[in-house]
Design a protein around this motif. Structure first.
Motif, mmCIF file in Angstrom:
data_model
loop_
_atom_site.group_PDB
_atom_site.id
_atom_site.type_symbol
_atom_site.label_atom_id
_atom_site.label_comp_id
_atom_site.label_asym_id
_atom_site.label_seq_id
_atom_site.Cartn_x
_atom_site.Cartn_y
_atom_site.Cartn_z
ATOM 1 N N SER A 74 -7.913 13.856 9.465
ATOM 2 C CA SER A 74 -8.102 12.907 10.551
ATOM 3 C C SER A 74 -8.505 11.519 10.076
ATOM 4 C CB SER A 74 -9.188 13.428 11.507
ATOM 5 O OG SER A 74 -10.412 13.600 10.821
ATOM 6 N N GLY A 75 -9.115 11.405 8.889
ATOM 7 C CA GLY A 75 -9.589 10.125 8.414
ATOM 8 C C GLY A 75 -8.638 9.513 7.401
ATOM 9 N N ARG A 76 -9.117 8.509 6.685
ATOM 10 C CA ARG A 76 -8.300 7.819 5.701
ATOM 11 C C ARG A 76 -8.199 8.625 4.410
ATOM 12 N NH1 ARG A 76 -9.155 1.323 5.883
ATOM 13 N NH2 ARG A 76 -8.520 1.018 8.038
ATOM 14 N N HIS A 77 -7.084 8.426 3.716
ATOM 15 C CA HIS A 77 -6.887 9.093 2.443
ATOM 16 C C HIS A 77 -6.151 8.129 1.522
ATOM 17 C CE1 HIS A 77 -3.107 9.646 4.575
ATOM 18 N NE2 HIS A 77 -2.518 9.906 3.417
ATOM 19 N N SER A 78 -5.866 8.564 0.302
ATOM 20 C CA SER A 78 -5.130 7.728 -0.632
ATOM 21 C C SER A 78 -3.663 7.689 -0.238
ATOM 22 C CB SER A 78 -5.274 8.286 -2.062
ATOM 23 O OG SER A 78 -6.620 8.219 -2.484
ATOM 24 N N ILE A 79 -3.093 6.499 -0.213
ATOM 25 C CA ILE A 79 -1.685 6.350 0.116
ATOM 26 C C ILE A 79 -0.894 6.066 -1.158
ATOM 27 C CG2 ILE A 79 -2.156 5.539 2.453
ATOM 28 C CD1 ILE A 79 -1.551 2.693 1.457
ATOM 29 N N THR A 80 0.400 6.297 -1.110
ATOM 30 C CA THR A 80 1.264 6.105 -2.262
ATOM 31 C C THR A 80 1.656 4.637 -2.400
ATOM 32 O OG1 THR A 80 2.165 8.333 -2.032
ATOM 33 C CG2 THR A 80 3.430 6.777 -3.347
ATOM 34 N N VAL A 81 1.431 4.091 -3.578
ATOM 35 C CA VAL A 81 1.817 2.719 -3.889
ATOM 36 C C VAL A 81 2.665 2.741 -5.156
ATOM 37 C CG1 VAL A 81 1.018 0.386 -4.423
ATOM 38 C CG2 VAL A 81 -0.293 1.815 -2.837
ATOM 39 N N CYS A 98 6.545 -4.159 -5.349
ATOM 40 C CA CYS A 98 5.525 -3.202 -4.923
ATOM 41 C C CYS A 98 5.898 -2.660 -3.551
ATOM 42 C CB CYS A 98 4.148 -3.867 -4.867
ATOM 43 S SG CYS A 98 2.815 -2.774 -4.291
ATOM 44 N N THR A 99 5.868 -1.347 -3.393
ATOM 45 C CA THR A 99 6.133 -0.706 -2.111
ATOM 46 C C THR A 99 5.028 0.287 -1.794
ATOM 47 O OG1 THR A 99 7.504 1.011 -3.146
ATOM 48 C CG2 THR A 99 8.639 -0.948 -2.337
ATOM 49 N N PHE A 100 4.867 0.617 -0.510
ATOM 50 C CA PHE A 100 3.816 1.540 -0.088
ATOM 51 C C PHE A 100 4.279 2.301 1.146
ATOM 52 C CE2 PHE A 100 3.236 -2.424 2.142
ATOM 53 C CZ PHE A 100 2.851 -2.075 3.423
ATOM 54 N N GLU A 101 3.508 3.326 1.544
ATOM 55 C CA GLU A 101 3.818 4.091 2.747
ATOM 56 C C GLU A 101 3.744 3.176 3.957
ATOM 57 O OE1 GLU A 101 1.689 7.819 3.196
ATOM 58 O OE2 GLU A 101 1.116 7.700 1.083
ATOM 59 N N CYS A 172 -1.360 -4.275 -7.465
ATOM 60 C CA CYS A 172 -0.965 -4.353 -6.063
ATOM 61 C C CYS A 172 -1.877 -3.405 -5.281
ATOM 62 C CB CYS A 172 0.508 -3.957 -5.901
ATOM 63 S SG CYS A 172 1.114 -3.944 -4.201
ATOM 64 N N TYR A 173 -2.780 -3.967 -4.480
ATOM 65 C CA TYR A 173 -3.786 -3.185 -3.757
ATOM 66 C C TYR A 173 -3.444 -3.215 -2.263
ATOM 67 C CZ TYR A 173 -8.392 -1.532 -2.247
ATOM 68 O OH TYR A 173 -9.406 -0.817 -1.688
ATOM 69 N N ILE A 174 -3.357 -2.011 -1.657
ATOM 70 C CA ILE A 174 -2.912 -1.887 -0.264
ATOM 71 C C ILE A 174 -3.962 -1.145 0.562
ATOM 72 C CG2 ILE A 174 -1.094 -1.052 1.277
ATOM 73 C CD1 ILE A 174 -0.109 -3.147 -0.648
ATOM 74 N N ILE A 175 -4.215 -1.650 1.775
ATOM 75 C CA ILE A 175 -5.060 -0.978 2.759
ATOM 76 C C ILE A 175 -4.279 -0.891 4.070
ATOM 77 C CG2 ILE A 175 -7.228 -0.996 4.033
ATOM 78 C CD1 ILE A 175 -8.415 -2.753 1.860
ATOM 79 N N LEU A 302 3.487 4.855 -10.262
ATOM 80 C CA LEU A 302 3.228 5.462 -8.953
ATOM 81 C C LEU A 302 1.809 5.992 -8.914
ATOM 82 C CD1 LEU A 302 4.346 6.563 -6.209
ATOM 83 C CD2 LEU A 302 4.976 8.627 -7.433
ATOM 84 N N LEU A 303 1.060 5.612 -7.880
ATOM 85 C CA LEU A 303 -0.280 6.130 -7.668
ATOM 86 C C LEU A 303 -0.433 6.524 -6.213
ATOM 87 C CD1 LEU A 303 -2.634 3.721 -9.637
ATOM 88 C CD2 LEU A 303 -1.924 5.995 -10.290
ATOM 89 N N GLY A 304 -1.258 7.561 -5.967
ATOM 90 C CA GLY A 304 -1.506 7.988 -4.594
ATOM 91 C C GLY A 304 -1.492 9.491 -4.489
ATOM 92 N N SER A 305 -1.875 10.012 -3.336
ATOM 93 C CA SER A 305 -1.975 11.457 -3.153
ATOM 94 C C SER A 305 -0.959 11.991 -2.162
ATOM 95 C CB SER A 305 -3.380 11.807 -2.641
ATOM 96 O OG SER A 305 -3.610 11.190 -1.393
ATOM 97 N N SER A 306 -0.063 11.149 -1.711
ATOM 98 C CA SER A 306 0.922 11.610 -0.750
ATOM 99 C C SER A 306 1.879 12.600 -1.412
ATOM 100 C CB SER A 306 1.714 10.425 -0.190
ATOM 101 O OG SER A 306 2.764 10.874 0.621
ATOM 102 N N LEU A 307 2.283 13.613 -0.672
ATOM 103 C CA LEU A 307 3.198 14.607 -1.206
ATOM 104 C C LEU A 307 4.623 14.077 -1.245
ATOM 105 C CD1 LEU A 307 1.866 17.816 0.560
ATOM 106 C CD2 LEU A 307 1.407 17.032 -1.756
#
Length: 324
Positions: A74-81, A98-101, A172-175, A302-307
């Protein structure tokens, strides 16, 4: 007649109310009394206490795990960048990819570009627009994001008038409303151009002239032939480097002697940033030419926890190609 004799001994039976209020006598057998302080019962009580402690710990851990999982859902998590290591051509415009979810809420998206060794921001985009209040002086007036593509996950940075000192490690830092993430990017700077190969009519013999206007660092030049594959043309060619007016880049000129008609020749210029090739085919009736450029060592980070990892990169640096 004398009345009934009254005893002076107080009555011990007590009234009805006294009988109700007084607790009943405690009856305990000798065997029960003897077992209270026995070692066996003490060990049994300790075992039960240990079991209860273990159960309590398990319940607490289960609750903590449930909270963590619930927060992750339900809360925030790491996104793929995703970033792509690339190179900038000195004096021209470049792109740091740089691309992100993607996030449907543009107002929740924050893009920050940082560079190692630089105190201020390279570029910042938030609340649907640029915020350059904390931008470092070395990048003022030279950066921009593709604002109309941010909503689809493109955080690439356009860097105008690339300079040699722009090389380095960027972040490249994304929020977003989904979470946050970042990825590093190695940016190289140099000069590279596609060579133009022509017949050298000024030479005393049949010769080809390969020219490229801007290269840095100094490259190597190699000739190849479609008919004589694997042949070494170093002894029948001459290459020179001429420094350009800005005293950084250089013009490359290479001449190949003793060429034959009805053959395709290739002039390849290469350094640690780029590789460019110019081809020419000379026949009795016509001349055909083509050229292409390839940037070397372009690797995605590639960094992040998205599957579901991003498999595309917007605005890639594709080779320029001119076919026959």
């Amino acid at each position: 007649m004398p009345g009934p004799h009254k005893s002076n001994v107080p009555c011990r039976q007590g009234s009805f109310w006294e009988k109700q209020l007084l607790p009943p006598p405690t009856i305990q057998s000798a065997s029960a009394s003897a077992s209270v302080g026995s070692p066996g019962r003490t060990k049994s009580l300790e075992s039960m206490s240990f079991v209860h402690s273990i159960i309590s710990i398990i319940i607490i851990l289960a609750g903590a795990i449930a909270l963590i999982i619930g927060f992750g859902i339900s809360g925030r998590h790491s996104i793929t960048v995703t970033t792509l290591t690339s190179a900038g051509n000195i004096g021209e415009d470049g792109i740091l990819s740089c691309t992100f979810e993607p996030d449907i809420k543009l107002s929740d998206i924050v893009i920050q570009w940082l560079k190692e060794g630089v105190m201020g921001m390279v570029h910042e985009f938030k609340e649907g627009k640029d915020d350059l209040s904390h931008q470092d002086d070395t990048f003022k007036g030279r950066t921009a994001v593709f604002a109309d593509q941010v909503i689809v996950g493109n955080a690439s940075l356009k860097l105008k008038n690339v300079q040699l000192t722009d090389a380095g490690t960027y972040k490249c830092y994304i929020i977003t409303s989904k979470g946050k993430g970042n990825a590093k990017l190695e940016y190289k700077t140099g000069a590279f151009s596609i060579p133009d190969v022509n017949v050298d009519y000024n030479a005393s013999s049949e010769s080809l002239r390969c020219e490229a206007p801007r290269w840095f660092p100094q490259p190597t030049v190699a000739w190849a032939s479609q008919v004589d594959q694997g042949a070494n043309f170093s002894e029948v060619s001459n290459t020179s480097f001429e420094l350009n007016s800005e005293n950084v880049t250089m013009k490359v000129v290479s001449v190949l002697y003793n060429v034959t008609v009805n053959n395709t020749y290739s002039c390849t210029i290469e350094n640690d940033i780029a590789k460019a090739t110019g081809d020419i085919k000379v026949t009795d009736s016509e001349i055909k030419k083509r050229g292409h450029l390839q940037l070397l060592n372009s690797e995605a980070t590639l960094l992040g926890s998205s599957l579901c990892a991003l498999t595309w990169v917007l605005l890639p640096l594709t080779p320029h190609l001119m076919l026959f």
